[in-house]
Write a protein that holds these residues in place. Sequence first.
Motif, PDB file in Angstrom:
ATOM      1  N   LEU A 116       1.010  -1.086   0.139  1.00 42.64           N
ATOM      2  CA  LEU A 116      -0.518   0.121   0.425  1.00 42.64           C
ATOM      3  C   LEU A 116       1.431   1.303   0.248  1.00 42.64           C
ATOM      4  O   LEU A 116       1.574   1.590   0.982  1.00 42.64           O
ATOM      5  N   GLY A 117       1.097   1.923  -0.955  1.00 45.38           N
ATOM      6  CA  GLY A 117       1.779   3.644  -1.108  1.00 45.38           C
ATOM      7  C   GLY A 117       1.220   4.060  -2.435  1.00 45.38           C
ATOM      8  O   GLY A 117       0.405   3.818  -3.121  1.00 45.38           O
ATOM      9  N   ALA A 118       2.061   5.278  -2.437  1.00 45.91           N
ATOM     10  CA  ALA A 118       2.180   6.104  -3.406  1.00 45.91           C
ATOM     11  C   ALA A 118       2.951   6.166  -4.700  1.00 45.91           C
ATOM     12  O   ALA A 118       3.854   5.361  -4.294  1.00 45.91           O
ATOM     13  N   VAL A 119       2.290   5.852  -6.264  1.00 47.52           N
ATOM     14  CA  VAL A 119       3.482   5.203  -7.549  1.00 47.52           C
ATOM     15  C   VAL A 119       3.876   6.522  -7.666  1.00 47.52           C
ATOM     16  O   VAL A 119       2.497   7.576  -7.875  1.00 47.52           O
ATOM     17  N   VAL A 120       4.657   6.947  -8.264  1.00 52.59           N
ATOM     18  CA  VAL A 120       5.322   8.582  -8.138  1.00 52.59           C
ATOM     19  C   VAL A 120       5.709   8.528  -9.521  1.00 52.59           C
ATOM     20  O   VAL A 120       6.459   7.181 -10.777  1.00 52.59           O
ATOM     21  N   HIS A 121       6.309   9.618 -10.295  1.00 50.19           N
ATOM     22  CA  HIS A 121       7.067   9.137 -11.475  1.00 50.19           C
ATOM     23  C   HIS A 121       8.361  10.302 -11.531  1.00 50.19           C
ATOM     24  O   HIS A 121       7.987  10.787 -10.282  1.00 50.19           O
TER      25      HIS A 121
ATOM     26  N   GLY B 108       0.909  -7.329  -5.515  1.00 51.54           N
ATOM     27  CA  GLY B 108       0.222  -6.546  -5.899  1.00 51.54           C
ATOM     28  C   GLY B 108       0.288  -4.596  -4.954  1.00 51.54           C
ATOM     29  O   GLY B 108       1.254  -5.123  -3.929  1.00 51.54           O
ATOM     30  N   ILE B 109      -0.168  -3.224  -5.945  1.00 49.56           N
ATOM     31  CA  ILE B 109      -0.357  -2.890  -4.741  1.00 49.56           C
ATOM     32  C   ILE B 109      -1.438  -1.886  -4.856  1.00 49.56           C
ATOM     33  O   ILE B 109      -2.276  -1.976  -5.774  1.00 49.56           O
ATOM     34  N   ALA B 110      -1.642  -1.669  -3.663  1.00 49.53           N
ATOM     35  CA  ALA B 110      -3.157  -0.678  -3.287  1.00 49.53           C
ATOM     36  C   ALA B 110      -2.752   0.723  -3.706  1.00 49.53           C
ATOM     37  O   ALA B 110      -1.797   1.029  -3.099  1.00 49.53           O
ATOM     38  N   THR B 111      -3.253   1.160  -4.448  1.00 48.49           N
ATOM     39  CA  THR B 111      -2.832   2.957  -4.443  1.00 48.49           C
ATOM     40  C   THR B 111      -3.590   3.538  -5.320  1.00 48.49           C
ATOM     41  O   THR B 111      -4.578   3.309  -5.569  1.00 48.49           O
ATOM     42  N   ALA B 112      -2.957   5.303  -5.541  1.00 52.41           N
ATOM     43  CA  ALA B 112      -4.306   6.146  -6.492  1.00 52.41           C
ATOM     44  C   ALA B 112      -4.067   6.012  -7.671  1.00 52.41           C
ATOM     45  O   ALA B 112      -2.531   5.700  -7.919  1.00 52.41           O
ATOM     46  N   MET B 113      -4.867   6.222  -8.560  1.00 50.67           N
ATOM     47  CA  MET B 113      -4.574   5.711  -9.992  1.00 50.67           C
ATOM     48  C   MET B 113      -5.469   7.405 -10.418  1.00 50.67           C
ATOM     49  O   MET B 113      -6.438   7.350 -10.788  1.00 50.67           O
TER      50      MET B 113
ATOM     51  N   LEU C 288      15.735  13.989 -20.365  1.00 51.00           N
ATOM     52  CA  LEU C 288      15.197  12.605 -18.901  1.00 51.00           C
ATOM     53  C   LEU C 288      14.596  12.244 -19.115  1.00 51.00           C
ATOM     54  O   LEU C 288      13.731  11.283 -19.186  1.00 51.00           O
ATOM     55  N   ALA C 289      14.634  10.553 -18.625  1.00 50.94           N
ATOM     56  CA  ALA C 289      14.611   9.630 -18.467  1.00 50.94           C
ATOM     57  C   ALA C 289      13.441   9.026 -17.668  1.00 50.94           C
ATOM     58  O   ALA C 289      13.156  10.266 -16.316  1.00 50.94           O
ATOM     59  N   VAL C 290      11.834   8.969 -17.438  1.00 52.28           N
ATOM     60  CA  VAL C 290      11.198   8.672 -16.690  1.00 52.28           C
ATOM     61  C   VAL C 290      10.733   7.368 -15.893  1.00 52.28           C
ATOM     62  O   VAL C 290      11.421   6.237 -16.080  1.00 52.28           O
ATOM     63  N   HIS C 291      11.462   7.003 -14.714  1.00 54.26           N
ATOM     64  CA  HIS C 291      11.753   6.159 -13.762  1.00 54.26           C
ATOM     65  C   HIS C 291      10.050   5.840 -12.515  1.00 54.26           C
ATOM     66  O   HIS C 291       9.402   7.142 -12.456  1.00 54.26           O
ATOM     67  N   VAL C 292       9.227   4.930 -13.128  1.00 54.78           N
ATOM     68  CA  VAL C 292       7.801   4.631 -12.150  1.00 54.78           C
ATOM     69  C   VAL C 292       8.552   4.441 -10.851  1.00 54.78           C
ATOM     70  O   VAL C 292       9.374   3.267 -10.512  1.00 54.78           O
ATOM     71  N   SER C 293       8.177   4.719  -9.828  1.00 52.15           N
ATOM     72  CA  SER C 293       8.854   4.858  -7.887  1.00 52.15           C
ATOM     73  C   SER C 293       7.715   4.553  -7.121  1.00 52.15           C
ATOM     74  O   SER C 293       6.634   5.100  -7.427  1.00 52.15           O
ATOM     75  N   GLY C 294       8.291   4.505  -6.125  1.00 57.69           N
ATOM     76  CA  GLY C 294       7.129   4.794  -4.655  1.00 57.69           C
ATOM     77  C   GLY C 294       8.402   3.262  -3.903  1.00 57.69           C
ATOM     78  O   GLY C 294       7.716   1.948  -4.809  1.00 57.69           O
ATOM     79  N   GLY C 295       8.343   3.670  -2.693  1.00 58.88           N
ATOM     80  CA  GLY C 295       9.174   3.057  -1.737  1.00 58.88           C
ATOM     81  C   GLY C 295       7.833   1.827  -1.938  1.00 58.88           C
ATOM     82  O   GLY C 295       9.321   0.342  -1.917  1.00 58.88           O
ATOM     83  N   GLU C 296       6.900   1.537  -1.152  1.00 57.15           N
ATOM     84  CA  GLU C 296       6.059   0.361  -1.193  1.00 57.15           C
ATOM     85  C   GLU C 296       5.398  -0.152  -2.658  1.00 57.15           C
ATOM     86  O   GLU C 296       6.199  -1.137  -3.088  1.00 57.15           O
ATOM     87  N   PHE C 297       5.496   0.296  -4.025  1.00 57.47           N
ATOM     88  CA  PHE C 297       5.788  -0.248  -5.217  1.00 57.47           C
ATOM     89  C   PHE C 297       6.758  -1.181  -6.197  1.00 57.47           C
ATOM     90  O   PHE C 297       7.026  -1.808  -6.038  1.00 57.47           O
ATOM     91  N   ASN C 298       7.996  -0.430  -5.289  1.00 58.59           N
ATOM     92  CA  ASN C 298       9.436  -0.200  -5.542  1.00 58.59           C
ATOM     93  C   ASN C 298       9.625  -2.264  -5.279  1.00 58.59           C
ATOM     94  O   ASN C 298       9.989  -3.187  -5.655  1.00 58.59           O
TER      95      ASN C 298
END
Length: 369
Positions: A22-27, A66-71, A42-52
């Motif tokens: 459970l966490g935020a997914v960021v770029h 799985g990941i529970a997050t906002a989209m 710029l390279a675009v990396h998708v990230s987020g401590g919990e998602f990682n």
Amino acid sequence: MEAVVDIGFKIPEKGSLDLLSLGAVVHRLDPGIIPFRKASNLAVHVSGGEFNVAANLADAFGQTTGIATAMVSYPVGDLIAERVRAMGVKPFYKKFAHDGVHGPNMATVYSDQGLGVRAPVVFYNRSNEAAALLKPGDFDWKAIFDSGVRWFHSGGIFSSLSETTSALVIEAMQAARAAGVITSFDLNYREKLWKPQGGMARAHQVLGEIVDNVDVLIGNEEDLQKGLGFAGPDAEKLDKASGSKLDTGAFLSMMEHVVKRFPKTKVVATTLRHVHTTNHHSWSAVAWVNGEAVFAPTTELNVLDRVGGGDGFASGFIYGLLNGETPQQAVNLGWAHGALMTTFPGDTTMATVDQVVAFASGGSARIQR
């Protein structure tokens, strides 16, 4: 036959998901070694401590996660969702519409890798972040956990985003424990993120309530002191006295106090990193497992991109525990995967489980033919 090691809890043997985060997914936008203010590409990396952690376990270690997050339904959200699918992570999305101007948004992280004596740079835009709007009731935890989840993971960065995200983590942790799911939490104390919520005092209250439901805690002595309010030796003074940030004394000296306050917590683990230059780190790890200290080897790293190394350790360590490895083997797997993570650009893994196991077992960088 090896004796079964008591780690203090029993992990469910089977489940539709080996791990749910459970966490935020960021770029993250990163120009590599070019200073960000001079960047043109710029390279675009998708990230987020919990998602990682979920992504690493799925992609490198072959676990079902799985990941529970906002989209948010806009092109940035589409890009992020595509990367989530590419890493093999099952999404549980609370969806938000974008108004075309103000958001809500998928948060942006800006960085550059630095080089040599020039340190990396990381800064954020989390304005009107969709993940910060997540609240209790947004996910049907009973249905999710009843479908079979072995391990649940979250972290301090997501918990710090708003009053509702920390309440959501507490709700999820309690639901996970009620369903017999193992829980882990990465403290990841960030002073700037907690300041709008009330600073360190608020962090102590919120993180304490969360950790009261945690089996496996990830965090160093500074996280324990600043995030949970534990008294402890001054880590900086100890580092200066020993000449190294690899000294485990401060961390291990706090374990008796941690387990007295949080008796459900049976495992506490952290990475150890001494930064010589941006691209030269000494790297190790230590875990306290149900009363026993477990130490990883120490290695010298030639670092390409340091972001994600800690999450790399957590995912390798959790993989070892999920698959019945001894605490020593689990720590070594986390240490090895975290080390390999620093050789890749981006926040999520490009390693294979065979590479991790080989390095954890004392393998070298000789060419594989």
